[in-house]
Design a protein around this motif. Structure first.
Motif, PDB file in Angstrom:
ATOM      1  N   UNK A 222      -5.567   0.502 -13.891  1.00  0.00           N
ATOM      2  CA  UNK A 222      -3.872   0.841 -13.433  1.00  0.00           C
ATOM      3  C   UNK A 222      -3.378   0.324 -11.998  1.00  0.00           C
ATOM      4  N   UNK A 223      -2.441  -0.023 -12.424  1.00  0.00           N
ATOM      5  CA  UNK A 223      -1.641  -0.714 -11.358  1.00  0.00           C
ATOM      6  C   UNK A 223      -0.678   0.914 -10.058  1.00  0.00           C
ATOM      7  N   UNK A 224       0.054   0.429  -8.877  1.00  0.00           N
ATOM      8  CA  UNK A 224       0.723   1.334  -8.872  1.00  0.00           C
ATOM      9  C   UNK A 224       0.779   0.474  -7.110  1.00  0.00           C
ATOM     10  N   UNK A 225       2.256  -0.023  -7.245  1.00  0.00           N
ATOM     11  CA  UNK A 225       2.923   0.076  -5.910  1.00  0.00           C
ATOM     12  C   UNK A 225       2.758   1.810  -4.453  1.00  0.00           C
ATOM     13  N   UNK A 226       2.774   0.573  -3.837  1.00  0.00           N
ATOM     14  CA  UNK A 226       2.189   1.737  -2.512  1.00  0.00           C
ATOM     15  C   UNK A 226       3.720   2.362  -1.612  1.00  0.00           C
ATOM     16  N   UNK A 227       3.823   3.237  -1.429  1.00  0.00           N
ATOM     17  CA  UNK A 227       5.420   3.735  -1.075  1.00  0.00           C
ATOM     18  C   UNK A 227       5.020   3.921   0.896  1.00  0.00           C
ATOM     19  N   UNK A 228       4.889   2.735   1.740  1.00  0.00           N
ATOM     20  CA  UNK A 228       4.457   2.896   2.619  1.00  0.00           C
ATOM     21  C   UNK A 228       5.272   2.788   3.826  1.00  0.00           C
ATOM     22  N   UNK A 229       6.352   3.529   3.790  1.00  0.00           N
ATOM     23  CA  UNK A 229       6.905   3.499   4.692  1.00  0.00           C
ATOM     24  C   UNK A 229       6.645   4.333   5.546  1.00  0.00           C
ATOM     25  N   UNK A 230       6.201   5.307   5.929  1.00  0.00           N
ATOM     26  CA  UNK A 230       5.068   6.694   6.184  1.00  0.00           C
ATOM     27  C   UNK A 230       6.507   7.408   6.912  1.00  0.00           C
ATOM     28  N   UNK A 231       5.989   7.867   7.249  1.00  0.00           N
ATOM     29  CA  UNK A 231       7.649   8.832   8.461  1.00  0.00           C
ATOM     30  C   UNK A 231       9.064   9.262   7.958  1.00  0.00           C
ATOM     31  N   UNK A 232       9.393   7.800   8.891  1.00  0.00           N
ATOM     32  CA  UNK A 232       9.989   7.196   8.785  1.00  0.00           C
ATOM     33  C   UNK A 232      11.181   7.196   7.193  1.00  0.00           C
ATOM     34  N   UNK A 233      10.040   6.816   7.287  1.00  0.00           N
ATOM     35  CA  UNK A 233      11.430   6.607   5.016  1.00  0.00           C
ATOM     36  C   UNK A 233      11.141   7.876   4.477  1.00  0.00           C
ATOM     37  N   UNK A 234      11.118   8.965   5.146  1.00  0.00           N
ATOM     38  CA  UNK A 234      10.816  10.952   4.607  1.00  0.00           C
ATOM     39  C   UNK A 234      11.759  10.899   3.899  1.00  0.00           C
TER      40      UNK A 234
END
Length: 349
Positions: free
Chosen positions: A21-33
């Motif tokens: 499997x492969x998937x990029x991580x949405x690592x922006x956190x709370x500031x990027x929601x």
């Protein structure tokens, strides 16, 4: 990593690889929601960026957000007042999520990732993240922000992402000499892709297009009156042509112009990504979707290629990791949701 002597000793010749499997991580956190609700729907899980980057974990938040969204959806379709009309109002989902432990979970680690973009630098960011994770637990009066690179390569294009702007030319790096495949420790790419069970209907609209994302949305919006990006631009065009009576000659002219524009965009894509980045997507895509292959006729032929190379997109292989949309420096790969729910069929991961 599996070729390391320690792991090699654990994975004997009798081992069998069960999944890939492969998937990029949405690592922006709370500031990027982003705003989580829209008329008739809501954003959940990784689509909204609910990953706790310190734990590299998001399943718990995805499940909780789904539960909260389901509760609000039930209220929206069973309103107390029968006078309610129009699209379902999911605004209560935003409030419910803010009051849940999902928000608390993300708030605690909000400063870890952006601390690397402060004057602290790499080592300072590592030190701060360790102290914040172990002792402070996010209980500080400040919140770091994400910042764009000082000289973004894509100008004012609002589809710019930090990852794409941070991609460096191949001239700054040495080629990596990877060890040969040694099943079951490692196998070729297509063997790995087969383990994902990915599948897309052959006659569905192509969900990977070489077109600027913002341009694509504007085109779809102008043609259909709504952002039906999942249907694919071709499907929207067909629908509009049936509904709107246009002169056949005018339609043919518009199609020809669009084909020529896409050819030119593909040529620019190949020129940058092959000329400067050594065929980035052909190397980085974990499913072999993109290939920069020799073009028939060579470099002197006027086609959609450049310098004897052209881009081939094997969308059937796509496992929906979103790397291409995010990482490509030209930011001209637009990924849309495939028609009919096609994609990987993960059974274990």
């Amino acid at each position: 990593m599996k070729h390391h002597p320690y792991f090699r000793s654990l994975l004997s010749s009798d081992s069998e690889r069960l999944a890939y499997a492969a998937r990029v991580l949405t690592e922006g956190g709370l500031q990027s929601v982003p705003k989580l609700n829209f008329p008739g729907g809501a954003l959940l899980g990784c689509a909204a960026g609910f990953i706790n980057i310190a734990k590299i974990k998001g399943t718990h938040n995805a499940m909780k957000s789904g539960m909260l969204a389901a509760e609000e959806a039930y209220k929206a379709v069973h309103p107390e007042s029968e006078s309610s009309s129009g699209a379902a109002d999911m605004s209560g989902y935003d409030r419910a999520l803010h009051d849940s432990w999902v928000h608390s979970d993300l708030y605690e680690v909000r400063n870890l990732r952006p601390s690397f973009q402060t004057p602290l630098g790499l080592w300072g960011g590592i030190a701060y993240s360790g102290i914040d994770s172990l002792f402070l637990k996010g209980r500080v009066p400040w919140t770091f922000k994400h910042h764009l690179p000082p000289n973004p390569t894509n100008g004012s294009d609002n589809t710019l992402s930090l990852d794409s702007a941070s991609t460096e030319p191949a001239s700054k790096h040495k080629p990596i000499d990877y060890p040969p495949f040694e099943p079951p420790l490692s196998t070729d790419l297509l063997t790995s892709v087969a383990l994902t069970g990915t599948n897309h209907a052959e006659d569905q609209p192509v969900h990977l297009r070489v077109v600027k994302t913002r341009t694509y949305l504007n085109q779809v919006n102008s043609k259909s009156g709504n952002l039906a990006v999942g249907a694919g631009l071709g499907a929207v065009q067909s629908q509009v042509e049936v509904e709107v009576e246009e002169d056949a000659e005018e339609v043919a002219k518009k199609r020809k112009e669009e084909v020529e524009q896409e050819k030119e965009l593909r040529k620019k894509h190949v020129q940058v990504n092959v000329g400067e980045f050594a065929g980035l997507l052909g190397r980085a895509c974990p499913a072999g979707v993109y290939e920069y292959v020799p073009e028939e006729g060579g470099a002197g032929v006027e086609t959609e290629g450049w310098n004897g190379h052209k881009l081939v997109i094997n969308s059937q292989n796509c496992i929906h990791c979103k790397l291409c949309d995010i990482k490509v420096p030209t930011q001209d790969i637009t990924w849309t949701v495939p028609e009919g729910g096609g994609g990987p069929k993960y059974s274990i991961t």
